[in-house]
Design a protein around this motif. Structure first.
Motif, PDB file in Angstrom:
ATOM      1  N   GLY A  63      40.424  76.860  35.048  1.00  0.00           N
ATOM      2  CA  GLY A  63      40.455  75.360  35.626  1.00  0.00           C
ATOM      3  C   GLY A  63      40.869  75.374  37.084  1.00  0.00           C
ATOM      4  O   GLY A  63      40.495  74.655  37.840  1.00  0.00           O
ATOM      5  N   TYR A  64      41.899  76.038  37.291  1.00  0.00           N
ATOM      6  CA  TYR A  64      42.329  76.128  38.833  1.00  0.00           C
ATOM      7  C   TYR A  64      41.350  76.818  39.861  1.00  0.00           C
ATOM      8  O   TYR A  64      41.039  76.214  40.929  1.00  0.00           O
ATOM      9  CB  TYR A  64      43.802  77.059  38.887  1.00  0.00           C
ATOM     10  CG  TYR A  64      44.517  77.107  40.044  1.00  0.00           C
ATOM     11  CD1 TYR A  64      44.500  75.933  41.083  1.00  0.00           C
ATOM     12  CD2 TYR A  64      45.381  78.097  40.348  1.00  0.00           C
ATOM     13  CE1 TYR A  64      45.424  75.948  41.938  1.00  0.00           C
ATOM     14  CE2 TYR A  64      46.312  78.102  41.232  1.00  0.00           C
ATOM     15  CZ  TYR A  64      46.328  76.880  42.133  1.00  0.00           C
ATOM     16  OH  TYR A  64      47.264  76.899  43.215  1.00  0.00           O
ATOM     17  N   ALA A  69      38.707  74.190  40.830  1.00  0.00           N
ATOM     18  CA  ALA A  69      39.264  73.060  41.991  1.00  0.00           C
ATOM     19  C   ALA A  69      38.837  73.904  43.458  1.00  0.00           C
ATOM     20  O   ALA A  69      39.613  74.762  43.799  1.00  0.00           O
ATOM     21  CB  ALA A  69      40.808  72.894  41.942  1.00  0.00           C
ATOM     22  N   ARG A 103      43.871  68.908  45.510  1.00  0.00           N
ATOM     23  CA  ARG A 103      43.208  69.210  44.252  1.00  0.00           C
ATOM     24  C   ARG A 103      43.902  70.038  43.517  1.00  0.00           C
ATOM     25  O   ARG A 103      44.055  70.000  42.254  1.00  0.00           O
ATOM     26  CB  ARG A 103      41.697  69.678  44.525  1.00  0.00           C
ATOM     27  CG  ARG A 103      40.819  68.553  45.293  1.00  0.00           C
ATOM     28  CD  ARG A 103      39.603  69.303  45.646  1.00  0.00           C
ATOM     29  NE  ARG A 103      38.631  68.465  46.264  1.00  0.00           N
ATOM     30  CZ  ARG A 103      37.664  68.869  47.072  1.00  0.00           C
ATOM     31  NH1 ARG A 103      37.251  70.049  47.129  1.00  0.00           N
ATOM     32  NH2 ARG A 103      36.802  67.876  47.704  1.00  0.00           N
ATOM     33  N   TYR A 149      46.107  69.558  40.022  1.00  0.00           N
ATOM     34  CA  TYR A 149      45.987  70.394  38.717  1.00  0.00           C
ATOM     35  C   TYR A 149      46.948  71.105  38.243  1.00  0.00           C
ATOM     36  O   TYR A 149      47.351  71.039  37.043  1.00  0.00           O
ATOM     37  CB  TYR A 149      44.803  71.430  39.062  1.00  0.00           C
ATOM     38  CG  TYR A 149      44.395  72.369  37.906  1.00  0.00           C
ATOM     39  CD1 TYR A 149      43.630  71.836  36.642  1.00  0.00           C
ATOM     40  CD2 TYR A 149      45.104  73.583  37.656  1.00  0.00           C
ATOM     41  CE1 TYR A 149      43.295  72.713  35.849  1.00  0.00           C
ATOM     42  CE2 TYR A 149      44.707  74.275  36.564  1.00  0.00           C
ATOM     43  CZ  TYR A 149      43.873  73.919  35.759  1.00  0.00           C
ATOM     44  OH  TYR A 149      43.613  74.612  34.587  1.00  0.00           O
TER      45      TYR A 149
END
Ligand SMILES: [Zn+2]
Length: 467
Positions: free
Chosen positions: A48-49, A52, A63, A67
């Motif tokens: 997920g990181y 960004a 961003r 997160y």
């Protein structure tokens, strides 16, 4: 001394010592963690990181803060946003512990640009394929940032009693101008960390000896001097070469720099690394790598032959660009070369500048300093360094952790002058092939190593910061 006795003593002195092992409190803490589940959680967190996009320029590090902050909120770990510029923030999160000065886990949120046409995987999709997680930042350095966050999460969930605060710092702008780190350095009294773990070294197998995994823990970064070397001369028409033209003068100056005798300086950190690697191997190799005379005879030529290790034992002067007339048919009054000089600890920027002037020895060539700073060394006789080394090795044969001089620079450059003990290590093993993905194409990290790295980092933090 009789020859036989001296041989026996020689071999005894080079015996292969038992590898370092984790402390009992660390073993106990490790046993409470479901490593399979937390490893999978880490992979999801990093995927997920990586989605960004924090390419710098322009950065958009807010961003990344959003997160990471959402994960901290979910876990009930307090954090604050430190604004740098619109869309650009850093993050500070803190787990409170005892009165000892805090430990900071530092990472940068921004990543360098990608050339998508050169990638055969998407750079911002968090793709997992064949045991690898792909994306810009997979190595440099969202993976370590995610491991640091997951370490905070595990400490919180396990209710580990700390004798010092553990602070997570995720900062903006490392890749361009270190503005995030400089901003935090200015408020370091409030942050209160005596020790920092940051990027720097990374585990590489076979770096010194075949099949041996070396974790080089960066204790300093070479000083740097960025300088313009400007030659002046008689301008004129390109059709008519004349004596005393600026570009010719500049070329002569560059040739003098290139032709210089290079001094070799194997510094204490490098000697310690060679010694640890040699002793792990034991026997004759152990002897050769532990002694000044034999290092000079057998090891130095090998270090000089490889550009990477050569840069760790010499001061370097590298020409990284030229400029002169913009028209093809004009001989300019001035011609410029830009120089990137890197100095080992002990050589200052002023000394390097004096060396450049002496080597060139031409009053029609001047030097304009663009930037730079001297190296600051963190000692490795230190409880955090020992915790790092102990837990990276952790009972494994053919694994060595040792101090190391980084040739490039990181955010730690702005913290060491404050007296902070900063150590640079990404606690994973990476292949030579994957290393080029850092700032290169198809950057990726091994999922298995990511999970191993989490265990190593958690063990280090427990070792140093848990009661
Ligand atoms: Zn980095």
């Amino acid at each position: 001394m009789r020859p036989l006795l001296s041989l026996a003593l020689f071999l005894a002195g080079c015996a292969h010592p038992p590898p370092q092992v984790a402390l009992p409190k660390v073993v106990a803490a490790q046993a409470k963690v479901d490593w399979d589940a937390s490893g999978k959680e880490l992979v999801d967190l990093l995927a997920g990181y990586l989605m960004a996009d924090t390419t710098n320029p322009p950065g958009n590090e807010a961003r990344g803060v959003d997160y990471l902050g959402a994960v901290l909120d979910r876990e009930g770990i307090p954090w604050e946003r430190v604004p740098l510029a619109p869309g650009r923030d850093s993050l500070i999160a803190r787990l409170e512990g005892g009165d000892k000065p805090a430990l900071c886990l530092l990472s940068h949120i921004d990543v360098v640009p990608v050339e998508p046409e050169r990638w055969n995987k998407p750079a911002f999709s968090g793709l997992i394929e064949d045991g690898y997680l792909y994306g810009r930042g997979a190595l440099d350095m969202k993976s370590l940032g995610a491991m640091e966050l997951q370490t905070m999460v595990l400490l919180k969930r396990q209710g580990v009693a700390l004798d010092r605060d553990v602070v997570l710092l995720a900062v903006a702008d490392e890749e361009v101008d270190n503005q995030g780190a400089r901003q935090l350095a200015a408020m370091w009294d409030k942050i209160g960390c005596s020790h920092v773990i940051n990027e720097g070294g990374i585990g590489v197998r076979g770096a010194l000896l075949d099949d041996q995994l070396v974790f080089p823990v960066s204790i300093t970064e070479k000083g740097n001097l960025w300088v313009k070397m400007i030659a002046s001369g008689t301008p004129g028409h390109g059709s008519t070469p004349r004596p005393d033209q600026a570009p010719d003068r500049l070329l002569a100056a560059v040739e003098k720099l290139k032709a210089r005798d290079v001094d070799v300086d194997i510094q204490p950190a490098m000697r310690e690394m060679l010694k640890r690697a040699g002793q792990e191997q034991g026997g004759f190799v152990g002897f050769v790598m532990s002694h000044r005379a034999t290092v000079g005879l057998f090891v130095k030529p090998k270090l000089l032959a490889n550009p990477v290790t050569r840069a760790t034992i010499t001061n370097t002067i590298n020409v990284t660009g030229f400029s002169g007339a913009s028209n093809m048919n004009v001989v300019p009054a001035e011609a410029t070369a830009q120089l990137d000089c890197r100095m080992l600890p002990g050589t200052t920027t002023d000394q390097m500048l004096a060396t450049l002037r002496d080597l060139v020895d031409d009053d029609q060539v001047r030097f304009e300093v663009v930037g730079g700073g001297d190296a600051v060394v963190t000692p490795w006789e230190d409880p955090l360094f020992e915790a790092i080394a102990r837990n990276l090795v952790d009972g494994h044969d053919h694994v060595v952790a040792a101090p190391f001089i980084s040739v490039g620079s990181t955010d730690s450059t702005y913290l060491r002058p404050l007296g902070v003990h900063a150590y640079g290590i990404h606690p994973i093993e990476v292949s030579e092939g994957d290393l080029v993905g850092m700032h290169g194409d198809n950057e990726r990290v091994s999922v298995a190593e990511l999970q191993q790295g989490l265990r190593r980092l958690y063990s280090i933090v427990v070792d140093f910061a848990a009661k």
